[in-house]
Motif scaffolding. Sequence first.
Motif, PDB file in Angstrom:
ATOM      1  N   LEU A 107       0.820  -1.213   0.000  1.00 47.52           N
ATOM      2  CA  LEU A 107       0.000   0.000   0.000  1.00 47.52           C
ATOM      3  C   LEU A 107       0.851   1.258   0.000  1.00 47.52           C
ATOM      4  CD1 LEU A 107      -2.695  -1.060   2.641  1.00 47.52           C
ATOM      5  CD2 LEU A 107      -2.848  -1.198   0.152  1.00 47.52           C
ATOM      6  N   GLY A 108       2.177   1.069  -0.029  1.00 45.33           N
ATOM      7  CA  GLY A 108       3.079   2.209  -0.122  1.00 45.33           C
ATOM      8  C   GLY A 108       3.698   2.654   1.179  1.00 45.33           C
ATOM      9  N   ALA A 109       3.372   2.021   2.295  1.00 40.28           N
ATOM     10  CA  ALA A 109       3.876   2.445   3.605  1.00 40.28           C
ATOM     11  C   ALA A 109       5.074   1.606   4.011  1.00 40.28           C
ATOM     12  CB  ALA A 109       2.775   2.336   4.652  1.00 40.28           C
ATOM     13  N   SER A 110       5.856   2.147   4.933  1.00 41.52           N
ATOM     14  CA  SER A 110       6.980   1.423   5.523  1.00 41.52           C
ATOM     15  C   SER A 110       6.827   1.407   7.034  1.00 41.52           C
ATOM     16  CB  SER A 110       8.311   2.073   5.135  1.00 41.52           C
ATOM     17  OG  SER A 110       8.357   3.422   5.588  1.00 41.52           O
ATOM     18  N   LEU A 111       7.485   0.438   7.699  1.00 40.93           N
ATOM     19  CA  LEU A 111       7.393   0.299   9.149  1.00 40.93           C
ATOM     20  C   LEU A 111       8.778   0.336   9.759  1.00 40.93           C
ATOM     21  CD1 LEU A 111       5.164  -1.830   7.777  1.00 40.93           C
ATOM     22  CD2 LEU A 111       4.596  -2.175  10.168  1.00 40.93           C
ATOM     23  N   THR A 112       8.831   0.778  11.005  1.00 39.71           N
ATOM     24  CA  THR A 112      10.086   0.755  11.735  1.00 39.71           C
ATOM     25  C   THR A 112       9.807   0.558  13.221  1.00 39.71           C
ATOM     26  OG1 THR A 112      12.112   1.983  12.258  1.00 39.71           O
ATOM     27  CG2 THR A 112      10.102   3.276  12.041  1.00 39.71           C
ATOM     28  N   GLN A 113      10.746  -0.083  13.899  1.00 41.35           N
ATOM     29  CA  GLN A 113      10.693  -0.213  15.353  1.00 41.35           C
ATOM     30  C   GLN A 113      11.694   0.715  16.021  1.00 41.35           C
ATOM     31  OE1 GLN A 113      10.254  -4.367  16.856  1.00 41.35           O
ATOM     32  NE2 GLN A 113      10.648  -4.948  14.718  1.00 41.35           N
ATOM     33  N   ASP A 114      12.402   1.503  15.207  1.00 40.95           N
ATOM     34  CA  ASP A 114      13.428   2.421  15.687  1.00 40.95           C
ATOM     35  C   ASP A 114      12.819   3.805  15.863  1.00 40.95           C
ATOM     36  OD1 ASP A 114      15.624   3.924  16.281  1.00 40.95           O
ATOM     37  OD2 ASP A 114      16.649   3.597  14.365  1.00 40.95           O
ATOM     38  N   GLY A 115      12.649   4.223  17.111  1.00 39.18           N
ATOM     39  CA  GLY A 115      12.055   5.519  17.372  1.00 39.18           C
ATOM     40  C   GLY A 115      12.896   6.683  16.901  1.00 39.18           C
ATOM     41  N   GLY A 116      14.179   6.478  16.613  1.00 40.80           N
ATOM     42  CA  GLY A 116      15.045   7.556  16.136  1.00 40.80           C
ATOM     43  C   GLY A 116      15.198   7.583  14.643  1.00 40.80           C
ATOM     44  N   ALA A 117      14.480   6.708  13.922  1.00 43.65           N
ATOM     45  CA  ALA A 117      14.600   6.658  12.474  1.00 43.65           C
ATOM     46  C   ALA A 117      14.097   7.945  11.843  1.00 43.65           C
ATOM     47  CB  ALA A 117      13.825   5.460  11.920  1.00 43.65           C
ATOM     48  N   ALA A 118      14.691   8.287  10.701  1.00 43.41           N
ATOM     49  CA  ALA A 118      14.289   9.507   9.996  1.00 43.41           C
ATOM     50  C   ALA A 118      13.018   9.250   9.195  1.00 43.41           C
ATOM     51  CB  ALA A 118      15.415   9.964   9.069  1.00 43.41           C
ATOM     52  N   GLY A 119      12.200  10.295   9.079  1.00 41.83           N
ATOM     53  CA  GLY A 119      11.047  10.227   8.187  1.00 41.83           C
ATOM     54  C   GLY A 119       9.800   9.615   8.784  1.00 41.83           C
ATOM     55  N   ILE A 120       9.755   9.391  10.099  1.00 43.50           N
ATOM     56  CA  ILE A 120       8.556   8.798  10.710  1.00 43.50           C
ATOM     57  C   ILE A 120       7.410   9.806  10.617  1.00 43.50           C
ATOM     58  CG2 ILE A 120       7.509   7.966  12.854  1.00 43.50           C
ATOM     59  CD1 ILE A 120      10.245   6.913  13.659  1.00 43.50           C
ATOM     60  N   THR A 121       6.292   9.360  10.035  1.00 43.69           N
ATOM     61  CA  THR A 121       5.124  10.241   9.886  1.00 43.69           C
ATOM     62  C   THR A 121       3.998   9.886  10.862  1.00 43.69           C
ATOM     63  OG1 THR A 121       4.163   8.784   8.192  1.00 43.69           O
ATOM     64  CG2 THR A 121       5.615  10.563   7.430  1.00 43.69           C
TER      65      THR A 121
END
Length: 601
Positions: free
Chosen positions: A56-70
Amino acid sequence: MSAPGGGGGAPAAAAAPAAKRQRTMPLAGICLFVPVKALPGGSAVFAAWKRSLPGLGASLTQDGGAAGITHAVVPQAPNGTANWGCLPPALAPPGPSGLLFVTQHWVADSIRRQQRQDEGAYRPAAARAAAPPPKPAARAAPSRAGSMRKGEDGEALPAVEAIKAWLGPLWRPECAEMDLAELALQGDYDEERCRRIGNEHVVEALRELRKFEEVVEALRELRKFEEALNGQWLKNPQGKAVSNHKSLAYMHAASAVRTCAYKLAPPVRPEQLPLVGDFTAGIITEILETGSCAQLEQFRRDEPVRDSRGGVRADSAGAATRRAFTKLPGVGAKVAQQWWDRGLRTYEDVIEAAASRGLGAAGSKPLVLNATQRFALEHRADLLEGTAESDLEEMRAAIAASLISLTGARGWHIEIVGGSRRQQRPAADASGSGGGSSSRVPPKQHHDADFMVTHHSYTWGEDLIGSLRDELIARRRILPPDTGAMCMLQQNRAADIEAKLMDDLTGASGELRSNVASDRLDHIFATFRTAAGRLRRMDVILVTPDQLPYALIGWIGSTMFNRFLRRHMNHGLWRIKGGRIVRVPDQAPPINRRGQGPGAK
C-alpha cells in the motif's frame, strides 16, 4: 511531423499508469513507528502488517530515532486506555512537527479497506497524551499479579502465588506442578458460591457474550465449510474439528471468574487469572467498572460489534434476534440469519410473514415454514418457558411407569442429567443416595429436561428405546411426530460403546465432538405433555450399567469440565487396555486419592 494533438498523447498515456499506481498505493509516503512489545498481538500482528503495508506504499520501523517517521502507533486497550508510555522519548507527545499519533485500529482498518483512513477518527485518548497514565495503585483485594510462567505444553500460566489466591482453600502444593487442563479441574464452579463472593454478575455477562458469539460463529462456519457441529467445535475444510476461539475465550474467562476465591476489582490483568488473555481481561475490567461492556451492549442492540483490533464485524449484526430465533426447535443458525435478512425481528413477524404468502424484502421468495417450525412458533410460550421441578418429577414418573409396563421390571434408575442437574445443589441433609434429585435442592428452571435411564439387573433388547417412545406416545405423555412436535429416535449405535465413549472422552481419535453428536447412546428426543397440558422438551437416554459412569460424566459435566478433562486424559495419563481404563506408563488399574487400587475400602 506528428499528427495534430499528438504531442500531448504520450504524456497523457503515461499519466494513466501513474494515476493507477497512485490509487493502488493509498499509504504512499507513510513511515509508521510500531512499538511491537506493547502492541496487542505483538510480533504476529507486526509480521502481518509487514507483509501488507509495503503493497500500500507504507513502511514500518521499530526504531524511534529513524528519519522520516510520519505516524506513531499508540496501542489502545479494549477499555479505551492508550499506552503512551511505550513511545520512545524522541516520539513522546507532542512529538516532532507533523507527527500523527494513531491507534493500531487505524492500521488494521487501512489494510482491510485498502484505503487510508481518517487519522482523526483513530486518535488515541487525547486526555492521556499530556502525560502517560500512572500504573494502578496496589489494592487490598489480592490481585496476586506476577510474571507469567510456561506450563509443560508451553501454555501461559499465572505465577504460583496468583494460582494460590485464585483457588483459595482448594489450593494444595501439587497444584504448582499442574498444567492448565489439570489445574482447571481443581476449581469450584458453584454458582451460589461465586454469587456470595461477588463475581457472578461478571460470569453472567461473559456467558451472554459467549452465547451471542456461538450464533455468529455457527453461521460463519456453516457458510464457509457447509457444516457446523455446535457453538464450541467447528469443522475446517479438512473435516477436522477446530475451536470457535471467540466463544471459547469467553467460556474460559467465565470459568476463571466463577472459581475465583476472592472478589475481583478493576483492573484485572492476564497474569492474575488462568484462562484469561489481554482482551478478555479488558472485558472483565470493563464489566467490573460499568456492569457491562461495549461488545455486550452492541450485541443486545443487534448492532455489529468490533473485534479486538477495532474492525467492524458485519456478520455480528442481529445476534440478539438470531439467538432468540435459534431457541426454537427446528431453527438453526442458517434459518435464523435468513429470517433476519428478510427484516423479521420477532416471532410474530415470522408468523405474519409465513401467513401472508407474499414476497419478502427485496422481492425474496415467500417464507415457507416446515412442520417443526410451525409447531414451535405456535407453542413457543410453553417451549421457551423452562422446566420446573414439578415437570421433572412428572416426567420421571411417566418414564418409570412406561418402562415397568413394557418390561415388568421394577427398580429402574432414572437420573436427571444435563443443565438441570448441573444447577442442583446438595441439600444440607443429603443422604448420598442415588436416583437423581431426591436428595437435592430443587433445580432452577431449564429450557429442557434430560434423563438417563438404566437398570442394574434387567437385560433389555435393542428395541427397548423404540418401544419406550411408542409407549409414551400411547399414554399421551409425548407428542407423535405427525403433530410437528420434535419426536426423533437415535437407536442401535451402541456397538463397542465403552471403548467409543472413552475414545470421545480422551479425544484419542483426534476429533472433538459434542455429547449429543457423539454419545452413540439410544436416545429419544421428544416433546412432553404435562398433566396441565403444558409442553416441555424432554430427552431420554438409555444406558447399560457399564456405560453409566462414562455417560454421566459427559451429560452432567459442563462443556468446560468435559473439555479440560478430555485434554487432561489425552496427556498420556490414561488409556484403554483390554476393556478397562489403565494408568500409563505402568499399565496398572486406576488408584484412588490415597494411592489404593481396586477393592480398597
